[in-house]
Motif scaffolding. Structure first.
Motif, PDB file in Angstrom:
ATOM      1  N   HIS A  33       0.868  -1.225  -0.085  1.00 35.24           N
ATOM      2  CA  HIS A  33       0.045  -0.016   0.006  1.00 35.24           C
ATOM      3  C   HIS A  33       0.782   1.204   0.094  1.00 35.24           C
ATOM      4  O   HIS A  33       0.679   2.256  -0.811  1.00 35.24           O
ATOM      5  CB  HIS A  33      -0.963  -0.005   1.110  1.00 35.24           C
ATOM      6  N   GLU A  34       1.817   1.159   0.764  1.00 30.56           N
ATOM      7  CA  GLU A  34       2.972   2.282   0.995  1.00 30.56           C
ATOM      8  C   GLU A  34       3.355   2.614  -0.289  1.00 30.56           C
ATOM      9  O   GLU A  34       3.783   3.855  -0.656  1.00 30.56           O
ATOM     10  CB  GLU A  34       3.738   1.920   2.106  1.00 30.56           C
ATOM     11  N   GLU A  35       3.773   1.619  -1.196  1.00 34.30           N
ATOM     12  CA  GLU A  35       4.560   1.946  -2.428  1.00 34.30           C
ATOM     13  C   GLU A  35       3.540   1.930  -3.704  1.00 34.30           C
ATOM     14  O   GLU A  35       4.086   1.795  -4.755  1.00 34.30           O
ATOM     15  CB  GLU A  35       5.375   0.977  -2.560  1.00 34.30           C
ATOM     16  N   LYS A  36       2.280   1.992  -3.312  1.00 36.79           N
ATOM     17  CA  LYS A  36       1.117   2.130  -4.440  1.00 36.79           C
ATOM     18  C   LYS A  36       1.295   0.736  -5.467  1.00 36.79           C
ATOM     19  O   LYS A  36       0.890   1.056  -6.478  1.00 36.79           O
ATOM     20  CB  LYS A  36       1.639   3.260  -5.162  1.00 36.79           C
ATOM     21  N   VAL A  37       1.793  -0.262  -4.961  1.00 37.50           N
ATOM     22  CA  VAL A  37       1.555  -1.424  -5.886  1.00 37.50           C
ATOM     23  C   VAL A  37       0.236  -2.126  -5.685  1.00 37.50           C
ATOM     24  O   VAL A  37      -0.483  -2.465  -6.654  1.00 37.50           O
ATOM     25  CB  VAL A  37       2.632  -2.566  -5.172  1.00 37.50           C
ATOM     26  N   ILE A  38      -0.447  -1.750  -4.479  1.00 36.07           N
ATOM     27  CA  ILE A  38      -1.773  -1.985  -4.433  1.00 36.07           C
ATOM     28  C   ILE A  38      -2.781  -0.689  -4.791  1.00 36.07           C
ATOM     29  O   ILE A  38      -2.380   0.377  -4.188  1.00 36.07           O
ATOM     30  CB  ILE A  38      -2.223  -2.380  -3.286  1.00 36.07           C
ATOM     31  N   LYS A  39      -3.545  -0.655  -5.463  1.00 32.48           N
ATOM     32  CA  LYS A  39      -4.342   0.369  -5.914  1.00 32.48           C
ATOM     33  C   LYS A  39      -5.600  -0.025  -6.582  1.00 32.48           C
ATOM     34  O   LYS A  39      -5.714  -1.272  -7.125  1.00 32.48           O
ATOM     35  CB  LYS A  39      -3.462   1.475  -6.809  1.00 32.48           C
ATOM     36  N   ASP A  40      -6.510   0.884  -6.891  1.00 32.66           N
ATOM     37  CA  ASP A  40      -7.692   0.509  -7.668  1.00 32.66           C
ATOM     38  C   ASP A  40      -7.340   0.368  -9.262  1.00 32.66           C
ATOM     39  O   ASP A  40      -6.355   1.142  -9.683  1.00 32.66           O
ATOM     40  CB  ASP A  40      -8.637   1.766  -7.844  1.00 32.66           C
ATOM     41  N   ARG A  41      -7.895  -0.693 -10.034  1.00 28.15           N
ATOM     42  CA  ARG A  41      -7.310  -0.937 -11.158  1.00 28.15           C
ATOM     43  C   ARG A  41      -8.828  -1.296 -12.201  1.00 28.15           C
ATOM     44  O   ARG A  41      -9.460  -1.688 -11.619  1.00 28.15           O
ATOM     45  CB  ARG A  41      -6.374  -2.103 -11.483  1.00 28.15           C
ATOM     46  N   ARG A  42      -8.660  -1.035 -13.420  1.00 29.66           N
ATOM     47  CA  ARG A  42      -9.624  -1.119 -14.536  1.00 29.66           C
ATOM     48  C   ARG A  42      -9.398  -2.298 -15.383  1.00 29.66           C
ATOM     49  O   ARG A  42      -8.299  -2.381 -15.749  1.00 29.66           O
ATOM     50  CB  ARG A  42     -10.092   0.087 -15.087  1.00 29.66           C
ATOM     51  N   HIS A  43     -10.442  -3.239 -15.781  1.00 35.28           N
ATOM     52  CA  HIS A  43     -10.358  -4.018 -16.705  1.00 35.28           C
ATOM     53  C   HIS A  43     -11.979  -4.319 -17.320  1.00 35.28           C
ATOM     54  O   HIS A  43     -12.662  -4.555 -16.611  1.00 35.28           O
ATOM     55  CB  HIS A  43      -9.797  -5.652 -16.305  1.00 35.28           C
ATOM     56  N   HIS A  44     -11.649  -4.106 -18.425  1.00 39.38           N
ATOM     57  CA  HIS A  44     -12.970  -4.455 -19.251  1.00 39.38           C
ATOM     58  C   HIS A  44     -14.166  -3.521 -18.605  1.00 39.38           C
ATOM     59  O   HIS A  44     -15.208  -4.112 -18.417  1.00 39.38           O
ATOM     60  CB  HIS A  44     -13.498  -5.924 -19.272  1.00 39.38           C
ATOM     61  N   LEU A  45     -13.719  -2.105 -18.617  1.00 42.35           N
ATOM     62  CA  LEU A  45     -14.694  -1.176 -17.967  1.00 42.35           C
ATOM     63  C   LEU A  45     -15.209  -1.484 -16.381  1.00 42.35           C
ATOM     64  O   LEU A  45     -16.029  -0.720 -16.159  1.00 42.35           O
ATOM     65  CB  LEU A  45     -15.989  -1.200 -18.801  1.00 42.35           C
TER      66      LEU A  45
END
Length: 356
Positions: A33-45
């Motif tokens: 989380h601290e290094e932004k490897v975990i974040k919100d991601r989009r796939h097929h809308l």
């Protein structure tokens, strides 16, 4: 009697290994989380919140010296998947693959199973933090059968303390809690000869919840000896400076490096051993140090007088944070005044409303 204790120690070691996996996974989650490897991601809308890409995680583990190669990294992360710490966002893949698939920590989506064993370890961690607080005098060097042991507590005094702290209402209830802590490898009799009982026998903390874990420990058969002083940057200790009721936090120095120990064990409640039921003076290995602090978030220095100045653009707010199995979920840096350096987005501090 000896067979019973041996069987119980074996069971405690198994449960202790499970706790190590949980703690290792949680510390990894905080770092990602601290290094932004975990974040919100989009796939097929469609947006998948708080997830990571499998292939990117493998790259990250290798870059941060958490794995020697991709094959080892896959085995390490598979351990987390097998223990229900992470899962595929659609639960379609039971094996971790080095491809562009989305995975998520179950703690980030509220699906982490809180079974009885996990609850015992969470309670053990809370008691550990209380025992290690600077104002607590329960842990002392004592002798039993002519042998001197460091950081011990007397069983009967421990029961009095549990009742005083509101962890139990009766001595019977407190003794049952002590027995569960021993059966889960959180505490132990100093010479491993006795179960926990209301007596003058001496016990020690066996685990060290604070120390920094490495993923590589999950695939090694040997246990590890780790000094109690090695703590996670997200596990802060309270301390009182004087007789007044002001409480502050010890923070990790911005330049402090935490070394990893390879010997024989892991830990949770003190400087005792992990997979080995008892451990004596641990020694540091030549493992490379791990820098565990991000760069400062302060744009400019702020003085205490500036914070308290009438009309200053700051708001005073009080938070009540209840820690979980790993800590309070935030990092403090600096002094006079200190500041919040990082907040775990799904930890206890964030839940209480704390922000960077």
């Amino acid at each position: 009697m000896e067979e019973g204790m041996s069987s119980m120690q074996q069971k405690a070691t198994e449960l202790e290994h499970m706790a190590e996996v949980l703690l290792t996974g949680e510390q990894l989650r905080l770092r990602l989380h601290e290094e932004k490897v975990i974040k919100d991601r989009r796939h097929h809308l469609k947006t998948y919140p708080n997830c990571f890409v499998a292939k990117e995680l493998i790259d990250w583990l290798i870059d941060h010296k958490e794995a020697s190669g991709r094959e080892t990294a896959i085995k390490l992360v598979q351990k987390l998947l097998d223990h229900s710490i992470i899962h595929h966002v659609c639960d379609e893949h039971k094996e971790f693959k080095d491809v562009k698939l989305f995975y998520r920590f179950r703690k980030d989506d509220g699906t982490f199973p809180l079974d009885n064993e996990v609850k015992v370890f969470m309670r053990g961690q809370r008691l550990y933090e209380k025992l290690m607080s600077s104002e607590n005098t329960l842990l002392q060097a004592r002798e039993e059968e002519g042998v001197k042991y460091e950081r011990t507590f007397v069983a009967s005094e421990f029961l009095d303390w549990l009742i005083q702290e509101g962890e139990a209402t009766t001595r019977t209830e407190a003794e049952q809690l002590g027995r569960r802590l021993l059966e889960h490898g959180i505490i132990q009799h100093v010479s491993n000869k006795h179960h926990f009982m209301d007596s003058s026998l001496l016990y020690q903390c066996r685990m060290n919840f604070r120390r920094r874990r490495r993923l590589l420990e999950l695939v090694t058969e040997k246990s590890r000896l780790v000094p109690e002083s090695h703590e996670s940057p997200f596990c802060l200790r309270k301390q009182n400076h004087d007789n007044r009721k002001h409480t502050s936090f010890l923070s990790v120095s911005p330049t402090k490096e935490i070394k990893i120990v390879s010997a024989v064990r892991r830990s949770s409640m003190s400087s005792c051993g992990s997979s080995g039921y008892f451990s004596s003076s641990p020694t540091l290995s030549s493992s490379p140090p791990v820098l565990c602090n991000p760069k400062s978030v302060l744009k400019r220095p702020v003085t205490a007088d500036e914070l308290l100045m009438p009309g200053a653009p700051y708001v005073r707010k009080t938070f009540t944070i209840v820690g979980d199995a790993v800590g309070w979920g935030f990092v403090v840096r600096g002094s006079k005044p200190c500041h919040i350096q990082a907040v775990d987005p799904s930890g206890p501090a964030a839940a209480a409303g704390m922000k960077v």
